[in-house]
Scaffold this motif. Structure first.
Motif, mmCIF file in Angstrom:
data_model
loop_
_atom_site.group_PDB
_atom_site.id
_atom_site.type_symbol
_atom_site.label_atom_id
_atom_site.label_comp_id
_atom_site.label_asym_id
_atom_site.label_seq_id
_atom_site.Cartn_x
_atom_site.Cartn_y
_atom_site.Cartn_z
ATOM 1 N N ALA A 149 10.416 5.574 -15.223
ATOM 2 C CA ALA A 149 9.553 4.320 -15.109
ATOM 3 C C ALA A 149 8.571 4.331 -14.005
ATOM 4 O O ALA A 149 7.516 3.945 -13.907
ATOM 5 N N LEU A 150 9.148 4.757 -12.843
ATOM 6 C CA LEU A 150 8.313 4.884 -11.503
ATOM 7 C C LEU A 150 7.327 5.735 -11.573
ATOM 8 O O LEU A 150 6.177 5.688 -11.161
ATOM 9 N N GLU A 151 7.529 6.695 -12.414
ATOM 10 C CA GLU A 151 6.444 7.803 -12.595
ATOM 11 C C GLU A 151 5.070 7.166 -13.272
ATOM 12 O O GLU A 151 4.266 7.308 -13.070
ATOM 13 N N ASP A 152 5.546 6.541 -14.520
ATOM 14 C CA ASP A 152 4.646 5.983 -15.069
ATOM 15 C C ASP A 152 3.930 5.058 -14.207
ATOM 16 O O ASP A 152 2.495 4.685 -14.491
ATOM 17 N N LYS A 153 4.652 4.122 -13.474
ATOM 18 C CA LYS A 153 3.878 3.208 -12.581
ATOM 19 C C LYS A 153 2.970 3.985 -11.699
ATOM 20 O O LYS A 153 1.738 3.544 -11.312
ATOM 21 N N ALA A 154 3.280 5.129 -11.269
ATOM 22 C CA ALA A 154 2.511 5.933 -10.180
ATOM 23 C C ALA A 154 1.135 6.283 -11.083
ATOM 24 O O ALA A 154 0.172 6.407 -10.398
ATOM 25 N N ARG A 155 1.246 6.670 -12.205
ATOM 26 C CA ARG A 155 0.342 7.150 -13.081
ATOM 27 C C ARG A 155 -0.860 5.997 -13.049
ATOM 28 O O ARG A 155 -2.345 6.253 -13.118
#
Length: 440
Positions: free
Chosen positions: A326-332
């Motif tokens: 989920a945090l990777e999706d936020k970073a994107r």
């Protein structure tokens, strides 16, 4: 009589400025040494440059030494079974023990991902510092030109005050001799009172702008070198907006940092998944144990491989993996938002610069027209075909146009710097051509 007085005021002002005027590059050098925000960014960079060393440490061997040195005193009492005699034994002894151990990871995927993250983190720190460098250039230039804008406003307001004072005196004289009505005097008085109020506001604004510049450079600044009269501001190159937007979406340092954060987030997913994987390490140790008082000496050397296989930990690893996904999706999404913001900033700065150049050209023409209008109204006032309010309005229009022209030039220059900053290409050397436009 009006022109000589204004000329004296302007000439004296320029003599004062040239006596100890500091130019843009000099002020920027002071800011490099004293700006607290930039110093904070420099310290953050120094801290970030330690990330690789820290990340690599998880892949390197660790060596530890431990030991003890103890002295024991005491006695033991026992009885013989046959005779019943009591036997007392001394149990005093001295024990000395030490161990040296080495551990070298053979397989630890989590440590490897941590090392890769550390390289990305250091690159992020460098990109953030580069952005701070560009921000300092923009902040210094903005504060510098804010001071010049305030100075120009004050100079124009004071010149308008001188002209209005002369017009008020003329209206009073004409009223006394009966050639004009009291209305002309009242209009001139109202214009004078208004410009006096504007002068106080301009003085206060100039003081505020100088204080804002002082916050950046860390000390009181000398008089600043003003912009030369009639300067030509170079247009943006390339002259179309698309290359600037493309550069902003790829080379802007905030975009670069956001892209690195996406890569760090990817590595974080892999690092957490590694908690499901086994680890193995090479271990070696040497130990020595010596005991006096009838004791013994033992030396031991060992070498081998240790391993660990995680089996179940209450679903913590699985939950952590879902969190990092989920945090990777936020970073994107943060990266996409940063790209759009950089593109918008580049577009706004480009349009601001191109429209600013056109505005400067129009205001230069308006200044010429306003001067001609003022001269015509003065002449008409002298011959009786114009009234006092016409001259006052013409004066107000001229000085307002001069203020607008001055601000338009500064805004155009600043939009050029913001455009390069948005594109990620702003450097200290870009201040040199702007500095060449100042009076030295």
């Amino acid at each position: 009589m009006q022109r000589p007085l204004i000329a004296v005021l302007i000439a004296s002002a320029f003599l004062t400025l040239n006596a100890q005027a500091a130019d843009l590059l000099q002020v920027y050098q002071q800011a490099l040494a004293n700006d607290a925000t930039y110093a904070s960014a420099r310290s953050s960079l120094a801290a970030g440059q330690e990330r690789i060393t820290q990340g690599r440490s998880g892949l390197l061997p660790t060596v530890s030494a431990s030991g003890s040195n103890t002295r024991n005193t005491g006695d033991a009492t026992s009885s013989e079974f046959l005779t019943g005699n009591t036997i007392k034994n001394d149990t005093d002894y001295h024990a000395n023990t030490y161990t040296v151990a080495l551990s070298q990871p053979l397989f630890n995927w989590g440590a490897w991902e941590t090392y890769q993250q550390s390289k990305l983190s250091q690159a992020t720190a460098e990109a953030t510092f580069s952005q701070a460098q560009q921000d300092l250039i923009v902040r210094v230039a903005q504060a510098y030109f804010d001071v010049l804008t305030a100075q120009d406003n004050l100079t124009a307001t004071q010149a308008q005050k001188v002209a209005t004072t002369e017009q008020l005196a003329s209206a009073k004289r004409n009223f006394e001799v009966g050639t004009q009505t009291i209305t002309d005097t009242h209009e001139a008085q109202a214009a004078y009172d208004l410009v006096v109020a504007q002068e106080f506001a301009a003085i206060n604004d100039l003081d505020n702008k100088r204080t804002a510049l002082q916050v950046i450079v860390g000390q009181s600044t000398a008089e600043l070198a003003p912009l030369r009269t009639g300067v030509t501001i170079a247009p943006p190159s390339p002259a179309t907006v698309d290359p600037w937007i493309s550069s902003a979406e790829t080379q802007n340092y905030a975009v670069i940092a956001a892209g690195l954060n996406v890569e760090i987030a990817k590595r974080e997913i892999s690092r957490n998944r590694a908690n499901h994987l086994p680890t193995a390490s090479l271990i070696a140790s040497t130990s020595h144990q010596r005991q006096t008082g009838g004791g013994s000496t033992v030396n031991n050397n060992a070498i081998g491989v240790s391993w660990n296989i995680p089996i179940f930990n209450g679903f913590a690893v699985t939950s952590k993996v879902r969190e990092t996904i989920a945090l990777e999706d936020k970073a994107r999404n943060d990266l996409e938002a940063t790209k759009r913001a950089a593109a918008q900033t580049a577009r706004q700065a480009f349009l601001g610069m191109t429209s600013g150049l056109a505005q400067v050209k129009a205001l230069e023409a308006a200044e010429v027209s306003s001067k001609s209008s003022l001269d015509s109204n003065k002449l008409g006032y002298q011959v009786g075909v114009r009234i006092n309010i016409d001259v006052l309005n013409a004066q107000k229009l001229l000085y307002s146009t001069q203020k607008d022209l001055s601000k338009a030039r500064y805004d155009t220059i600043m939009n050029g710097l913001r455009l390069k900053s948005a594109a990620g290409s702003l450097k200290e050397s870009d201040l040199a051509p702007i500095n060449a436009l100042l009076v030295h």
